[in-house]
Design a protein around this motif. Structure first.
Motif, PDB file in Angstrom:
ATOM      1  N   GLY A 176     -12.237  -5.044   7.082  1.00 14.87           N
ATOM      2  CA  GLY A 176     -13.276  -6.067   6.962  1.00 14.87           C
ATOM      3  C   GLY A 176     -13.063  -7.227   7.924  1.00 14.87           C
ATOM      4  N   TYR A 201      -7.769  -6.218  -2.216  1.00 15.93           N
ATOM      5  CA  TYR A 201      -8.658  -5.388  -3.042  1.00 15.93           C
ATOM      6  C   TYR A 201      -9.556  -6.304  -3.860  1.00 15.93           C
ATOM      7  CZ  TYR A 201      -5.987  -0.967  -2.452  1.00 15.93           C
ATOM      8  OH  TYR A 201      -5.385   0.169  -1.971  1.00 15.93           O
ATOM      9  N   ASN A 202     -10.851  -6.120  -3.769  1.00  5.29           N
ATOM     10  CA  ASN A 202     -11.804  -6.899  -4.576  1.00  5.29           C
ATOM     11  C   ASN A 202     -11.500  -8.400  -4.532  1.00  5.29           C
ATOM     12  OD1 ASN A 202     -13.264  -4.553  -5.458  1.00  5.29           O
ATOM     13  ND2 ASN A 202     -11.451  -4.043  -6.648  1.00  5.29           N
ATOM     14  N   HIS A 203     -11.290  -8.870  -3.322  1.00  4.43           N
ATOM     15  CA  HIS A 203     -11.042 -10.283  -3.043  1.00  4.43           C
ATOM     16  C   HIS A 203      -9.748 -10.798  -3.650  1.00  4.43           C
ATOM     17  CE1 HIS A 203     -15.547 -11.186  -2.045  1.00  4.43           C
ATOM     18  NE2 HIS A 203     -15.006 -10.252  -1.289  1.00  4.43           N
ATOM     19  N   ALA A 244      -3.711  -6.760   6.686  1.00  2.41           N
ATOM     20  CA  ALA A 244      -4.695  -6.092   7.546  1.00  2.41           C
ATOM     21  C   ALA A 244      -5.760  -5.433   6.689  1.00  2.41           C
ATOM     22  CB  ALA A 244      -3.993  -5.029   8.395  1.00  2.41           C
ATOM     23  N   SER A 245      -7.002  -5.546   7.137  1.00  4.07           N
ATOM     24  CA  SER A 245      -8.092  -4.839   6.459  1.00  4.07           C
ATOM     25  C   SER A 245      -9.192  -4.529   7.473  1.00  4.07           C
ATOM     26  CB  SER A 245      -8.641  -5.667   5.290  1.00  4.07           C
ATOM     27  OG  SER A 245      -9.800  -6.356   5.655  1.00  4.07           O
ATOM     28  N   SER A 289       0.856  -1.188   0.000  1.00  2.00           N
ATOM     29  CA  SER A 289       0.000   0.000   0.000  1.00  2.00           C
ATOM     30  C   SER A 289       0.885   1.229   0.000  1.00  2.00           C
ATOM     31  CB  SER A 289      -0.902   0.012   1.239  1.00  2.00           C
ATOM     32  OG  SER A 289      -1.616   1.239   1.313  1.00  2.00           O
ATOM     33  N   TYR A 304      -2.919   0.664   7.024  1.00  2.00           N
ATOM     34  CA  TYR A 304      -2.860  -0.316   8.118  1.00  2.00           C
ATOM     35  C   TYR A 304      -1.742  -1.326   7.865  1.00  2.00           C
ATOM     36  CZ  TYR A 304      -7.452   1.506   9.331  1.00  2.00           C
ATOM     37  OH  TYR A 304      -8.484   2.343   9.679  1.00  2.00           O
ATOM     38  N   ARG A 364      -0.485   4.256   0.707  1.00  2.00           N
ATOM     39  CA  ARG A 364      -1.242   5.198   1.518  1.00  2.00           C
ATOM     40  C   ARG A 364      -0.469   5.540   2.798  1.00  2.00           C
ATOM     41  NH1 ARG A 364      -5.848   5.123   4.787  1.00  2.00           N
ATOM     42  NH2 ARG A 364      -5.482   3.009   5.535  1.00  2.00           N
TER      43      ARG A 364
HETATM   44  C1  FNR Z   1     -10.853  -2.371  -0.677  1.00  2.00           C
HETATM   45  N1  FNR Z   1     -11.006  -2.896   0.592  1.00  2.00           N
HETATM   46  C2  FNR Z   1     -11.229  -4.253   0.734  1.00  2.00           C
HETATM   47  N2  FNR Z   1     -11.135  -4.874   1.969  1.00  2.00           N
HETATM   48  C3  FNR Z   1     -11.287  -6.213   2.086  1.00  2.00           C
HETATM   49  O1  FNR Z   1     -11.184  -6.754   3.180  1.00  2.00           O
HETATM   50  N3  FNR Z   1     -11.640  -6.980   0.993  1.00  2.00           N
HETATM   51  C4  FNR Z   1     -11.749  -6.437  -0.257  1.00  2.00           C
HETATM   52  O2  FNR Z   1     -12.022  -7.157  -1.199  1.00  2.00           O
HETATM   53  C5  FNR Z   1     -11.563  -5.031  -0.404  1.00  2.00           C
HETATM   54  N4  FNR Z   1     -11.652  -4.441  -1.625  1.00  2.00           N
HETATM   55  C6  FNR Z   1     -11.201  -3.150  -1.805  1.00  2.00           C
HETATM   56  C7  FNR Z   1     -11.036  -2.643  -3.084  1.00  2.00           C
HETATM   57  C8  FNR Z   1     -10.489  -1.384  -3.275  1.00  2.00           C
HETATM   58  C9  FNR Z   1     -10.274  -0.862  -4.656  1.00  2.00           C
HETATM   59  C10 FNR Z   1     -10.128  -0.598  -2.154  1.00  2.00           C
HETATM   60  C11 FNR Z   1      -9.512   0.782  -2.342  1.00  2.00           C
HETATM   61  C12 FNR Z   1     -10.313  -1.070  -0.890  1.00  2.00           C
HETATM   62  C13 FNR Z   1     -10.761  -2.064   1.773  1.00  2.00           C
HETATM   63  C14 FNR Z   1      -9.308  -2.135   2.187  1.00  2.00           C
HETATM   64  O3  FNR Z   1      -9.123  -3.270   3.000  1.00  2.00           O
HETATM   65  C15 FNR Z   1      -8.931  -0.875   2.953  1.00  2.00           C
HETATM   66  O4  FNR Z   1      -9.008   0.242   2.089  1.00  2.00           O
HETATM   67  C16 FNR Z   1      -7.565  -0.982   3.590  1.00  2.00           C
HETATM   68  O5  FNR Z   1      -7.394   0.095   4.473  1.00  2.00           O
HETATM   69  C17 FNR Z   1      -6.449  -0.990   2.542  1.00  2.00           C
HETATM   70  O6  FNR Z   1      -5.200  -1.295   3.110  1.00  2.00           O
HETATM   71  P1  FNR Z   1      -4.214  -0.156   3.648  1.00  2.00           P
HETATM   72  O7  FNR Z   1      -4.044   0.897   2.571  1.00  2.00           O
HETATM   73  O8  FNR Z   1      -4.858   0.428   4.883  1.00  2.00           O
HETATM   74  O9  FNR Z   1      -2.951  -0.855   3.966  1.00  2.00           O
END
Ligand code: FNR
Length: 184
Positions: free
Chosen positions: A117, A80-82, A114-115, A12, A18, A14
């Motif tokens: 979700g 991202y998007n699974h 980390a996410s 990432s 996370y 950003r």
């Molecule tokens: C996501 N996010 C996400 N989360 C997840 O658990 N499963 C997923 O499939 C997706 N899909 C997804 C697609 C796109 C295009 C974005 C921008 C985001 C949310 C994602 O987990 C969240 O933005 C996190 O914070 C991204 O990681 P970093 O940047 O925090 O490290």
């Protein structure tokens, strides 16, 4: 335990990522004898075979050199998007070249993520694991580190504040310290 040098990166770009925060937490919690160095993928451009043919760009060369010099690679990937985000996959694609002589060939790897979700990047991590079949890298199968509901586990400055996650991360890094020397 012999000294282990681990190269870590987050998939990432950003600032408040996370996954970047998770890599910093890993650096702080590394077991005795393990040193974790962080590489910022902002230096790595999009893969282009024409650019590669003319010579690796400086950021790619630095990335490959850092992997070559490391005993193991630690990756924190978002999902991202699974699936695997482009930033993570792009880095692996550069580091996979040239096939069979790549810096990832025979390299021990640990995957975490980390996410916000509830699945904590489980599907993204599984997909990333497939790439390491081709690169012939030794991806540690267990334990898995899935940081779900990440927004509840880091503070506003990106410090890991959740004790259970810190405990899992410590055990994960200890397992990686046992995994790496198996391939020496
Ligand atoms: C996501 N996010 C996400 N989360 C997840 O658990 N499963 C997923 O499939 C997706 N899909 C997804 C697609 C796109 C295009 C974005 C921008 C985001 C949310 C994602 O987990 C969240 O933005 C996190 O914070 C991204 O990681 P970093 O940047 O925090 O490290």
């Amino acid at each position: 335990m012999a000294d282990l040098n681990v190269l870590a990166f987050a998939g990432s770009l950003r600032a408040g990522s996370y996954n970047r925060a998770l890599v910093r937490a890993a650096q702080a919690l590394a077991p005795a004898g393990m040193t974790i160095t962080i590489f910022d993928l902002a230096e790595v451009p999009l893969y282009n075979g024409d650019v590669e043919a003319a010579g690796d760009p400086p950021g790619v060369a630095r990335f490959k050199d850092a992997i070559r010099a490391a005993d193991g690679v630690l990756i924190a990937t978002p999902e991202y998007n699974h699936g695997v985000p482009g930033v993570t996959k792009n880095a692996i694609d550069w580091a996979s070249r040239p096939p069979r002589q790549a810096v990832l060939d025979g390299k021990p790897v640990a995957i975490m993520g980390a996410s916000p979700g509830i699945t904590g990047t489980a599907r993204g991590q599984s997909q990333l694991r497939q790439a390491f079949e081709f690169t012939n890298s030794y991806a540690m199968p267990q334990p898995e580190l899935l940081v779900f509901r990440a927004h509840e586990k880091f503070d506003a400055e990106g410090r890991l504040t959740d004790e259970a996650t810190a405990k899992f991360l410590t055990a994960f890094l200890e397992a990686f310290a046992v995994w790496i020397p198996r391939f020496r």
